[in-house]
Write an enzyme that holds these catalytic residues in place. Structure first.
Site, mmCIF file in Angstrom:
data_model
loop_
_atom_site.group_PDB
_atom_site.id
_atom_site.type_symbol
_atom_site.label_atom_id
_atom_site.label_comp_id
_atom_site.label_asym_id
_atom_site.label_seq_id
_atom_site.Cartn_x
_atom_site.Cartn_y
_atom_site.Cartn_z
ATOM 1 N N HIS A 248 -43.281 65.332 -50.011
ATOM 2 C CA HIS A 248 -44.617 64.822 -50.313
ATOM 3 C C HIS A 248 -45.403 65.936 -50.977
ATOM 4 C CE1 HIS A 248 -48.622 63.021 -49.758
ATOM 5 N NE2 HIS A 248 -47.967 61.883 -49.647
ATOM 6 N N GLU A 303 -41.837 56.519 -46.393
ATOM 7 C CA GLU A 303 -41.112 55.416 -47.022
ATOM 8 C C GLU A 303 -39.937 54.839 -46.243
ATOM 9 O OE1 GLU A 303 -42.637 54.059 -49.062
ATOM 10 O OE2 GLU A 303 -43.806 55.486 -50.203
HETATM 11 N N1 ACO Z 1 -35.115 65.460 -52.299
HETATM 12 C C1 ACO Z 1 -34.624 66.579 -52.806
HETATM 13 N N2 ACO Z 1 -35.383 67.588 -53.270
HETATM 14 C C2 ACO Z 1 -36.706 67.422 -53.195
HETATM 15 C C3 ACO Z 1 -37.301 66.273 -52.661
HETATM 16 C C4 ACO Z 1 -36.447 65.251 -52.209
HETATM 17 N N3 ACO Z 1 -36.935 64.125 -51.707
HETATM 18 N N4 ACO Z 1 -38.645 66.391 -52.726
HETATM 19 C C5 ACO Z 1 -38.894 67.577 -53.302
HETATM 20 N N5 ACO Z 1 -37.728 68.197 -53.579
HETATM 21 C C6 ACO Z 1 -37.542 69.504 -54.198
HETATM 22 C C7 ACO Z 1 -37.840 69.458 -55.679
HETATM 23 O O1 ACO Z 1 -36.702 69.119 -56.440
HETATM 24 C C8 ACO Z 1 -38.290 70.850 -55.934
HETATM 25 O O2 ACO Z 1 -37.189 71.724 -55.911
HETATM 26 P P1 ACO Z 1 -37.112 72.995 -56.906
HETATM 27 O O3 ACO Z 1 -38.367 73.764 -56.716
HETATM 28 O O4 ACO Z 1 -35.873 73.684 -56.476
HETATM 29 O O5 ACO Z 1 -37.044 72.400 -58.279
HETATM 30 C C9 ACO Z 1 -39.098 71.141 -54.743
HETATM 31 O O6 ACO Z 1 -38.495 70.390 -53.680
HETATM 32 C C10 ACO Z 1 -40.549 70.700 -55.032
HETATM 33 O O7 ACO Z 1 -41.131 70.357 -53.893
HETATM 34 P P2 ACO Z 1 -42.624 69.876 -53.912
HETATM 35 O O8 ACO Z 1 -43.460 70.722 -54.841
HETATM 36 O O9 ACO Z 1 -43.045 69.715 -52.514
HETATM 37 O O10 ACO Z 1 -42.439 68.413 -54.524
HETATM 38 P P3 ACO Z 1 -43.411 67.590 -55.450
HETATM 39 O O11 ACO Z 1 -44.791 67.698 -54.954
HETATM 40 O O12 ACO Z 1 -43.174 67.971 -56.865
HETATM 41 O O13 ACO Z 1 -42.856 66.121 -55.246
HETATM 42 C C11 ACO Z 1 -42.440 63.991 -54.363
HETATM 43 C C12 ACO Z 1 -43.328 65.237 -54.265
HETATM 44 C C13 ACO Z 1 -42.553 63.442 -55.790
HETATM 45 C C14 ACO Z 1 -42.924 62.938 -53.389
HETATM 46 C C15 ACO Z 1 -40.992 64.410 -54.051
HETATM 47 O O14 ACO Z 1 -40.921 64.961 -52.771
HETATM 48 C C16 ACO Z 1 -39.983 63.272 -54.207
HETATM 49 O O15 ACO Z 1 -39.542 63.017 -55.315
HETATM 50 N N6 ACO Z 1 -39.597 62.595 -53.094
HETATM 51 C C17 ACO Z 1 -38.652 61.497 -53.169
HETATM 52 C C18 ACO Z 1 -39.349 60.215 -53.624
HETATM 53 C C19 ACO Z 1 -40.246 59.647 -52.544
HETATM 54 O O16 ACO Z 1 -39.855 59.467 -51.390
HETATM 55 N N7 ACO Z 1 -41.497 59.329 -52.966
HETATM 56 C C20 ACO Z 1 -42.518 58.725 -52.076
HETATM 57 C C21 ACO Z 1 -43.591 59.692 -51.743
HETATM 58 S S1 ACO Z 1 -44.796 59.000 -50.664
HETATM 59 C C22 ACO Z 1 -45.778 58.058 -51.710
HETATM 60 O O17 ACO Z 1 -46.088 58.444 -52.802
HETATM 61 C C23 ACO Z 1 -46.282 56.795 -51.292
#
Ligand code: ACO
Length: 365
Positions: A248, A303
């Protein structure tokens, strides 16, 4: 991380002042108008939460009863125009159909009419897909109970409508998520509320945001079919894929909404038979994420339990996002109204990193 990468997602940027909701991602706290999430669900329910969010924008001193009346009237207005919507929706996925239907709302639509359009429209679209006629809304019912009645063709057991009510209350607002920010940007230009909600919905549908619950369930099914949970998770992470239902932008601890929904799921008993498997997948996914991204704090978001709950109350998987929106629309509207009150257009700046004309480069030398 480069400066561009650090700011590209506007993380940490304060883009609005709001009285509506507050997310403390370090402590796992969500407040709606000062009310903690657990109390919002236990004491206010969806109609009460709408009253809190809309108070001062749609009317002063709005009560839960007034919100119930407004939302019911909005559903009836939506039903009166349903015919043209069903024509628009023919052959479309639920997401596409909702986009078209929101786009067809007149610019002078009131908040209640816009909010009412979603439960009526989504239930009717799903029934039409099965060749069934739409059911008229029942103004005596709550949004959750009426939506499930209109969807299933008859009143549902209270434990099902209570569970859906818990879900739609839990996700009604969550600070400045991408869709809510979009609603505020559109509203800031003095475009209509209908336009702000359409924009918000479009931002919402992506799998990183409100489009996540369906793919989260797809993931659970794929893991069940593969058999070896750890191997599946490690393979996906090694391929650079994201695990749906985890991570998140703001919550750095477990999303407080996940536990509330787990409580609601448990009231559904045997209908939520997938809960035990999902709990095991969640436990192992958190361990896999900690192994793959040791420097990151990646926790469960809302989710996984949201998807299980929607499945348990009989919502088809491809309509999870429209039903999520049926809840969040109240938050979008409140934020759009709050933004309009500021009178200030949102217009940030970009740092230009493209080429300059030769004379300009020469001039700086
Ligand atoms: N699985 C694997 N890796 C992840 C995940 C995940 N679910 N979430 C974040 N990361 C990784 C990113 O790839 C990134 O790695 P890197 O720095 O090595 O490239 C790092 O963690 C970034 O983390 P954050 O800065 O915390 O993530 P960001 O804020 O950019 O993304 C998001 C948040 C879009 C929700 C992301 O966690 C994601 O894609 N989750 C999966 C989709 C999901 O469940 N979305 C629903 C969210 S709740 C809602 O909006 C209602």
């Amino acid at each position: 991380m480069s400066e561009r990468a650090a700011t590209g997602g506007l993380e940490g940027v304060i883009a609005a002042e709001t009285v509506l909701s507050h997310v403390d991602g370090e402590r796992g706290i969500l407040l709606v108008r000062g009310v903690p999430l657990a109390a919002l669900v236990a004491d206010h329910r969806y109609e009460g939460a709408v009253a809190l969010l809309w108070d001062g924008f749609v009317g002063d001193g709005m009560t839960r009863e007034a919100a119930q009346r407004d939302l019911a009237a909005g559903r009836q207005q939506a039903f009166a125009r349903l015919g043209s919507w069903l024509d628009l929706a023919a052959g479309r996925t639920p997401n596409e159909a909702v986009r078209l239907c929101l786009a067809a709302l007149p610019d002078d639509s009131t908040p209640a009419r816009i909010a009412g359009a979603l439960p009526v429209g989504v239930a009717a679209l799903l029934r039409a897909r099965d060749g069934k006629p739409p059911l008229a809304p029942d103004p005596a019912l709550t949004t959750a109970a009426d939506f499930l009645r209109m969807l299933h063709g008859a009143p549902v057991e209270p434990r099902l409508s209570d569970a859906l009510d818990t879900y739609i209350t839990t996700v009604i607002d969550n600070g400045l998520g991408a869709s809510t920010f979009t609603a505020r940007v559109v509203a800031s230009t003095r475009a209509s509320l209908a336009a702000a909600v359409l924009g918000a919905y479009c931002a919402f549908t992506g799998p990183l945001h409100g489009g996540a619950p369906g793919p989260t369930l797809d993931m659970l099914d794929a893991i069940a079919a593969a058999g070896d949970i750890d191997a599946w998770l490690d393979r996906k992470l090694a391929a650079g894929e994201r695990l749906m239902g985890f991570g998140h932008r703001v919550f750095r601890v477990r999303d407080p909404r996940a536990d509330l929904l787990r409580g609601a799921l448990q009231t559904l008993g045997p209908d939520a038979g997938r809960l035990a498997f999902a709990t095991e997948v969640e436990r192992r996914a958190l361990a896999a994420l900690a192994r793959a991204k040791p420097g990151r704090t990646l926790q469960s978001n809302v989710e996984l339990n949201a998807a299980l709950l929607l499945e348990a109350v009989g919502v088809p998987r491809d309509a999870f996002t429209p039903v999520f929106a049926l809840a969040r629309v109240a938050g979008w509207l409140a934020h759009a109204l709050e933004q309009q009150k500021t009178g200030r257009m949102i217009r940030p700046a970009a740092r230009y990193v493209g080429p300059l004309p030769p004379e300009s480069a020469a001039g700086t030398g």
